[in-house]
Structures are given as C-alpha cells and as structure tokens.
Write an enzyme that holds these catalytic residues in place. Structure first.
Site, PDB file in Angstrom:
ATOM      1  N   GLU A 179       0.829  -1.213   0.000  1.00 25.59           N
ATOM      2  CA  GLU A 179       0.000   0.000   0.000  1.00 25.59           C
ATOM      3  C   GLU A 179       0.864   1.264   0.000  1.00 25.59           C
ATOM      4  O   GLU A 179       0.758   2.112   0.897  1.00 25.59           O
ATOM      5  CB  GLU A 179      -0.990  -0.023   1.176  1.00 25.59           C
ATOM      6  CG  GLU A 179      -1.957  -1.188   1.075  1.00 25.59           C
ATOM      7  CD  GLU A 179      -3.149  -1.153   2.042  1.00 25.59           C
ATOM      8  OE1 GLU A 179      -3.186  -0.285   2.933  1.00 25.59           O
ATOM      9  OE2 GLU A 179      -4.044  -2.008   1.877  1.00 25.59           O
ATOM     10  N   GLU A 310      -4.573  -8.965  -0.340  1.00 22.01           N
ATOM     11  CA  GLU A 310      -5.350  -8.739   0.890  1.00 22.01           C
ATOM     12  C   GLU A 310      -6.817  -8.659   0.509  1.00 22.01           C
ATOM     13  O   GLU A 310      -7.196  -7.835  -0.326  1.00 22.01           O
ATOM     14  CB  GLU A 310      -4.948  -7.439   1.596  1.00 22.01           C
ATOM     15  CG  GLU A 310      -3.623  -7.533   2.317  1.00 22.01           C
ATOM     16  CD  GLU A 310      -3.269  -6.266   3.098  1.00 22.01           C
ATOM     17  OE1 GLU A 310      -4.182  -5.560   3.576  1.00 22.01           O
ATOM     18  OE2 GLU A 310      -2.067  -5.996   3.215  1.00 22.01           O
TER      19      GLU A 310
HETATM   20  O1  AHR Z   1      -4.797  -6.259   7.006  1.00 26.09           O
HETATM   21  C1  AHR Z   1      -4.734  -5.104   7.771  1.00 26.09           C
HETATM   22  C2  AHR Z   1      -4.142  -3.931   7.008  1.00 26.09           C
HETATM   23  O2  AHR Z   1      -4.977  -3.581   5.959  1.00 26.09           O
HETATM   24  C3  AHR Z   1      -2.817  -4.158   6.342  1.00 26.09           C
HETATM   25  O3  AHR Z   1      -1.743  -4.006   7.199  1.00 26.09           O
HETATM   26  C4  AHR Z   1      -2.794  -3.097   5.286  1.00 26.09           C
HETATM   27  O4  AHR Z   1      -2.034  -3.454   4.169  1.00 26.09           O
HETATM   28  C5  AHR Z   1      -4.260  -2.896   4.947  1.00 26.09           C
HETATM   29  O5  AHR Z   1      -4.618  -1.577   4.938  1.00 26.09           O
END
Ligand code: AHR
Length: 518
Positions: A179, A310
């Site tokens: 991110e 994710e």
């Molecule tokens: O999964 C939790 C968080 O969500 C992670 O650290 C980040 O990459 C995302 O914003």
C-alpha cells in the site's frame, strides 16, 4: 425447509476442462498485528501451550487441513517499518521496536525470518515475503534476498549459517512494498514506480531460486494505479520482455457493510446490512475484470500475474479489545463472503495468480481464533477446507439457464440464479462441486445437468448455521461446522447425470465424485 423456495438450472460439460485454478488463490496472510503472530502462531519455546520450536501445534494442525498454499508475511503496513536484520540471531539480543501502525505496542522481534520459514515448513506452505520499501533501503532488500536464497559463501549466506541454517530456502513470492499510496510511504504511483524499480532490480535471483516479484498495487477499483504500474514496471527496460523485472501486480479489496469509519458489527446486523455486505463482496468480480482489462491492454499474453494479496471482511473491533488489534468474530455471513470471492477467483483464473485472505489467526476474517490454550475454527475456515478439491484443479464452466429477457440489452435478472454460486472443477478424475445459497431466508434448488461423463458415488457436506449470524465460540465450537448433505436427487440419463441440490438458507455445500468418460 422454508415454504418459499426457487429453482435454477445449469449445465456443466465435464469433458471440457478450462484453466487451472491455482492453489495459490487460497493463500493466507500473517502480519505482526494484534494477536496474529504473538499468541496466534508464536507462543515461544517456554510455553505450556503445545508447540514445535515455539510455534503452536493446534494452529499448525488446523491450517494443514486446509492445505494453506502460501503465507504472506510480515505485513501489511508493518512490512514497511520492519528491518529484517533485527529479527535474526539469539532472541534475547534482538532489538525491540514500536509497532506504530498496530496498537503502538513494543515488538520484541522474537518472531523473525528463521521462525517464519520454520512456520512455513511446518505448514507445508510457500513463503510470500513483503520487503520494506517505505522506510527500508535497497541494500536491505538485496541482502534479505541473499540471506534467504543464496547457497555459497556470500556474506549473507555466511551470516545465515552462523544463525543455524546452512542451506538456503526457496522463496518464490516476493512483494515490493505494501500500500505505497497509504501506510507504505504516501507515494504517488509515479514515485512508487521509481522506488520499486530499484528494489526489484536488486532483489536478485540466486542459484536456482526464481523470484516472482509482486509490485504493490491499487486499492479496490483504482485502475489508474494498475495502469501506471503496467506502463512503467513491466515495460521500458530496453530489450527486456514485459515480465522481466516484475512478475505480478497486486491490489487490495476489503468488504464491510458500513463505511471505513463505522464498518458495522461482526455479529449483530440487520437483513439490510447482510445484503449490503454481500453486494459489496460481489463487486470483487467486476473489480477483478477491471484490473485484468487494464493488464490485457499492456500484456495480452498474460506474462504478468494479478495478485489480490489482501481481501476479506473488516468489521468494527470486538468491544473491549484493543482497537489497533483488529480482532473480530466470524459468522456464517463471513463464510458466504468467502464463497462469493472464490466464485470470482475461479472466473478470473486465467489472470489471477494469487490471493491472500486477511488474516489467518485472531485478526480480521481469521481462520482460527485463539484464547490461551483454546482454539476455535471459524465458519470461514470451513469454507476453505470444503474448497480444497479445487486446488490446482481444472475449472469446469457452469452455464446458467437464465430466463430470457424481453427488452434488448437488459441484464437478465433471475432471483434464484442471483442467490446462488456454483463452482465445478476436475482433478485426477475427481469432480469437485461447491455451491452457496446466499439467501438468508429461503432454500434454493439448483438442477445441475452434468454432461460428458458418468459419476461414481457422490459424497457431500453442508455448512450452515441456525441463522446467518451464527458463529463458533469456546462454549459452542461446533455451532457452524460441516455436516453430511443428503438433499441430493440424482437422475441418470444417456449423456450424464442430473443432480438436484436443495441448499438451505445461507449455506455452502461441497460434493465430490469420481468421473469416467461416457
Ligand atoms: O490487514 C490489515 C491492514 O490492511 C494491512 O496491514 C494493510 O495493508 C491494509 O490496509
């Protein structure tokens, strides 16, 4: 069975296998966040909780049953403040740090590279390591890869040997930051491109090891970010082929029923919030199509993979827990959100290379929840376990027989079809079918015409709860657990078999059978 009940019909050609559904679409994610690593995986060598080399045995055993194919670590946002050399050597000598993103707690660095690679060995999972691009140096990235994968007398290989591991590990998946538009450095896409090219260049292939370098990608439907990466990360290095510096591009997509500020409760929700959740989760299909379309324009031969590293549900934290620890319960609704994602993943199996649910233990949409010596399996865990038959199997397309539309250009709307997902695949002569009924109030039947092969004995299981908010607790660990599924009517005909499957409200089923050519 409730009075209301609809029927949908579909055809599956068992003799027309499609692309392979990579097992890596069923990947996982473990971050130094809350009680995921510490307590969740790592209890330490002195713990009274049964463990192997400090790693919880019950969690490993549970995760081995869902054949966890890869595990992403150490973050997440944490990855961009992690300095890997702080996590090697004798534990008592390792420097501490502050985990500023997650609870502002002190991190001991007791779980580092060797502990993670040992965990992967115990799980039988491939490591997916995320490098620190936000606050780390190119040298740190370069040396970490050397430490992990180089076998000769190179400086980092010697350092690894001094810490007890002579042979290098195999590492394929290697993330270049996380991110970067947010917690990973607040960069623009163009800034990230410049930094990422440097890090990826020095993340070398050593010996036989071949890295799959994954560029940190967009949030949700930020197709412009993907386009910038495709333009500048996969092309433009002289005569190098598109996939020479980056082999994949990622993006993240989370599901909730409310807003980022108030995401909704994990266990107490209205019918309206339930459908808002499902509708949000269903966007994944269109978003995958959007990123894939951008990639197709630059890379029509699909040499670069798409990685959803994710995904999952994100609810307001459970009352009384640290808001920075992201601990939440997990209901039958979460299980159905997972089913919706798997359906979309299979549909995009040609481009989607890897996906990681966030996160494995005690954080967000977890597989298992621990409390001291206790561990419970969540409904989401069961959907993963019931889908194992699809790992590395060939997709069999499901052709729905929708009601014809009367207006030209009108999208076909068919309530029974829209409430169902059905996925089929074949591997080594074994057919796997999974199906979900997303309707929380009524049963739905799917009449599935399976053409082109004969079926052997069918065995099937169903996952459902008393209501869609039913979840497992220490007092009731089996409130949502798979049971034998018998609501199957089998009709034989000359070209194959018709299975009439009646799915209870808010349920997920899996069935398997040997098949032989007609
Ligand atoms: O999964 C939790 C968080 O969500 C992670 O650290 C980040 O990459 C995302 O914003």
């Amino acid at each position: 069975m409730p009075d209301q009940h609809s029927t949908a019909s579909a055809v599956v050609n068992l003799d027309v296998p499609g692309p392979t559904i990579s097992r890596h679409l069923y990947g996982h994610f473990a971050e130094h966040l809350g009680r995921c690593i510490y307590e969740g995986f790592w209890v330490g060598e002195e713990s009274s909780i049964p463990h192997v080399d400090g790693i919880r045995s019950d969690v490993v055993e549970a995760l081995r049953a869902i054949r966890i194919p890869n595990l992403r670590w150490p973050g997440g946002c944490f990855a961009d403040e992690y300095h890997w050399k702080d996590g090697i050597g004798p534990r008592e000598d390792r420097p501490q740090m502050v985990n500023t993103h997650w609870g502002d707690v002190v991190e001991s660095n007791h779980f580092g590279t060797h502990e993670f690679m040992r965990l992967c060995e115990l799980l039988g999972a491939e490591p997916y390591i995320s490098a620190n691009i936000g606050s780390g140096t190119v040298r740190e990235t370069s040396e970490w890869v050397e430490y992990l994968t180089r076998g000769d007398q190179a400086p980092m290989s010697q350092l690894r040997s001094r810490h007890g591991r002579e042979t290098p590990w195999n590492v394929t998946f290697f993330g270049i930051g996380n991110e970067p538009w947010g917690c990973g450095g607040q960069m623009t896409a163009e800034q990230y491109v410049a930094v990422a090219r440097q890090h990826a260049t020095y993340a070398r292939n050593h010996g036989q090891n071949r890295l799959c370098r994954i560029a940190a990608g967009a949030s949700d439907d930020d197709y412009a970010w993907t386009e910038t990466l495709m333009k500048h990360l996969t092309k433009g290095l002289g005569d190098k082929r598109p996939a020479d510096i980056f082999q994949a591009i990622s993006f993240h997509f989370y599901t909730f029923s409310g807003t980022w500020a108030d995401k909704g409760s994990a266990t107490e929700f209205s019918g309206e919030e339930y459908w808002a959740t499902i509708t949000k989760a269903q966007q994944i299909r269109e978003i995958l199509a959007g990123h894939a379309a951008v990639m197709d324009a630059y890379d029509p031969h699909r040499t670069v993979g798409l990685a959803l590293d994710e995904w999952g549900t994100w609810w307001n934290v459970e009352e009384g827990t640290n808001p920075g620890f992201l601990y939440q319960q997990n209901t039958m609704r979460d299980a159905l959100v997972a089913a919706v994602h798997f359906d979309a993943f299979h549909a995009h199996a040609e481009r989607l290379m890897l996906a990681n649910i966030a996160q494995t233990v005690n954080v967000l949409q977890a597989m298992v929840l621990t409390d001291g010596h206790q561990m419970i399996l969540t409904p989401t865990y069961h959907v993963f376990e019931m889908s194992v038959g699809h790992h590395d199997a060939q997709r069999l397309d499901v052709h729905w027989k929708r009601q014809p539309t009367t207006t030209p250009g009108e999208e076909p709307a068919d309530p029974a079809v829209d409430a169902l997902t059905v996925n089929a695949s074949v591997k080594d002569g074994v057919l796997t079918i999974t199906a979900a009924n997303l309707d929380p109030d009524q049963a739905n039947t799917v009449e599935l015409e399976l053409r082109g092969a004969h079926l052997g004995t069918v065995s099937a299981r169903v996952l459902t709860g008393e209501t869609v908010s039913t979840h497992n607790t220490a007092a009731e660990p089996q409130a949502v657990a798979p049971r034998r599924f018998e609501d199957i009517e089998t009709l034989l005909y000359d070209r194959g078999t018709q299975l009439n499957l009646t799915l209870p409200p808010a349920s997920f089923i899996t069935l398997c059978a040997d098949i032989t050519a007609t």
